[in-house]
Design an enzyme around this catalytic site. Structure first.
Site, mmCIF file in Angstrom:
data_model
loop_
_atom_site.group_PDB
_atom_site.id
_atom_site.type_symbol
_atom_site.label_atom_id
_atom_site.label_comp_id
_atom_site.label_asym_id
_atom_site.label_seq_id
_atom_site.Cartn_x
_atom_site.Cartn_y
_atom_site.Cartn_z
ATOM 1 N N GLY A 181 30.536 5.956 53.430
ATOM 2 C CA GLY A 181 29.240 5.489 53.941
ATOM 3 C C GLY A 181 28.791 4.170 53.337
ATOM 4 O O GLY A 181 27.612 3.834 53.356
ATOM 5 N N LYS A 199 22.068 -10.958 52.706
ATOM 6 C CA LYS A 199 21.337 -10.541 51.499
ATOM 7 C C LYS A 199 20.971 -11.756 50.652
ATOM 8 O O LYS A 199 19.883 -11.828 50.083
ATOM 9 C CB LYS A 199 22.199 -9.579 50.686
#
Ligand code: HSE
Length: 418
Positions: A181, A199
């Site tokens: 994940g 980011k």
């Protein structure tokens, strides 16, 4: 200020992060935050939560006057932007983890926050569990923040660790990152550096007040790294990491890049393995500080959402201090970078563009050099990432223009020309 404010949450998305938040909230009743409804895209899926919690109608959440916080943790960029902007306009505070959506729409979202006076928090959108956004926002005045270097993508760091330390091949390592994940639903976003630069765009705003389009930052991912590059790195006792960096130059402008880099064994970032992220901040008087923590995964990411929810209880908002209260800084392009470049054929390398070449190895099939290039060469051209060419920054890669001028002068003096 009401520090006991009850948070009634409308949650968008019940994937890795959404479900993580649901589980964490069940274990933290002291927060006084409850999820009233969850909006999902696919109603048929088997979910480990009461069925009546779920809806596919976003307006049920966005128009519910009792819901005072929208948490948006979905995958798709355009719907995420619509949800977040509608929620702010509808008088709700918002927590989001959608780094791509936030980075691509930051100017509009800054405007909406000003216009509505509501809070948009997104600590989970960069370095997941590490509270880096709030730290940059609250500490480090512009004048004092010399540089930040960081590993901001967990999946690529996980893949590099598995490939070079545990000898998995790229595909196996990526599959594992997906199963755990960590990876984006389109893993090219991780592997090719898009996630990291998104980011970095957000962190540049909170660090230096720079608001920029992610595409205007020079970046690459790990897709061009070859096994021969890892051999050279090992010979030199370096690790290869995907490093996002920003450095304030003597001109007062900021050099910013997201590229693979050779990292020395005593660099804090070489300590960062697997899905962990790390941030090294250099600032006046404090010298170096190192932030370290999990940068991907269900609970680490949900923990950052939780800390934003907790902050909303006392009315926290980003003030964007570096942007609104200091003189915001600009991106620089008049600096040089030192890089290792490996390639199959010299014809792909514009040798004349190098300021100088320190090493070159042409004996084997895969060739490489280490040299110094003007940053503009990377910004304006793409030869360095085409035709299986791999560019990895050297440690201490950013060189000031004035340094280069001094070196040029010295070599002319040595040659007896001046
Ligand atoms: N795909 C992202 C990463 C998830 O690997 O870092 C966390 O933002």
């Amino acid at each position: 200020m009401d520090t006991h404010k009850q948070l009634t949450i409308g949650l968008f998305g019940f994937g890795v992060v959404g479900e993580g938040l649901y589980r964490i909230l069940l274990q933290t009743p002291s927060l006084k935050a409850t999820i009233k409804k969850v909006c999902i895209k696919h109603p048929g899926k088997n979910r480990n939560a009461p069925e009546e919690l779920f809806t596919t109608d976003r307006d049920i959440l966005l128009n519910d006057p009792e819901i005072n916080v929208i948490v948006e943790v979905i995958n798709e960029t355009e719907p995420a932007f619509e949800i977040v902007s509608t929620a702010l306009k509808n008088g709700k505070n918002v927590v989001s983890a959608s780094k791509k959506m936030l980075a691509e729409n930051l100017p509009e979202l800054l405007g909406l926050q000003k216009q509505t006076g509501h809070s948009l928090l997104y600590e989970a959108a960069a370095c997941a569990s590490i509270p880096v956004i709030r730290n940059l926002e609250e500490y480090y005045d512009n004048d004092l923040l010399h540089s930040i270097r960081a590993i901001v993508n967990g999946s690529t760091n996980f893949i590099l660790t598995k490939m070079f330390e545990e000898k998995l091949d790229f595909k196996q390592a990526l599959l594992l990152a997906q199963q755990l994940g960590f990876a984006e639903s389109d893993p090219a976003l991780d592997v090719e550096g898009f996630d990291a630069v998104n980011k970095w765009t957000l962190l540049l705003t909170h660090a230096y007040g720079i608001v920029t389009d992610p595409q205007s930052i020079v970046f690459n991912g790990i897709q061009n790294i070859q096994s021969g590059d890892a051999t050279v790195a090992a010979e030199k006792h370096y690790d290869i990491k995907l490093v996002a960096q920003a450095k304030k130059l003597l001109s007062g402008k900021v050099a910013a890049l997201v590229l693979p880099q050779f990292v020395k064994a005593d660099d804090h970032l070489s300590f960062v393995k697997n899905e962990y992220n790390g941030v090294v901040i250099e600032s006046g008087f404090a010298d170096k500080q190192f932030f370290y923590g999990k940068g991907a995964g269900s609970f680490p990411t949900a923990s950052a959402v939780l800390s934003d929810l907790s902050a909303l209880r006392y009315g926290y908002q980003y003030e964007y201090k570096k942007l609104y209260h200091h003189a915001p800084l600009e991106l620089a392009d008049d600096f040089y970078i030192k890089a290792y470049i490996s390639f199959d054929d010299w014809q792909y390398i514009p040798k004349e563009k190098f300021e100088w070449i320190e090493e070159w190895h042409a004996e084997s099939e895969r060739k490489y050099l280490i040299g110094v290039l003007p940053f503009k060469e990377l910004r304006n051209n793409s030869w360095w990432r085409e035709n299986k060419t791999s560019l990895i920054l050297a440690p201490d890669a950013i060189i000031e223009d004035v340094e280069i001028r001094k070196i040029r002068k010295k070599s002319l003096e040595l040659a007896g020309i001046v």
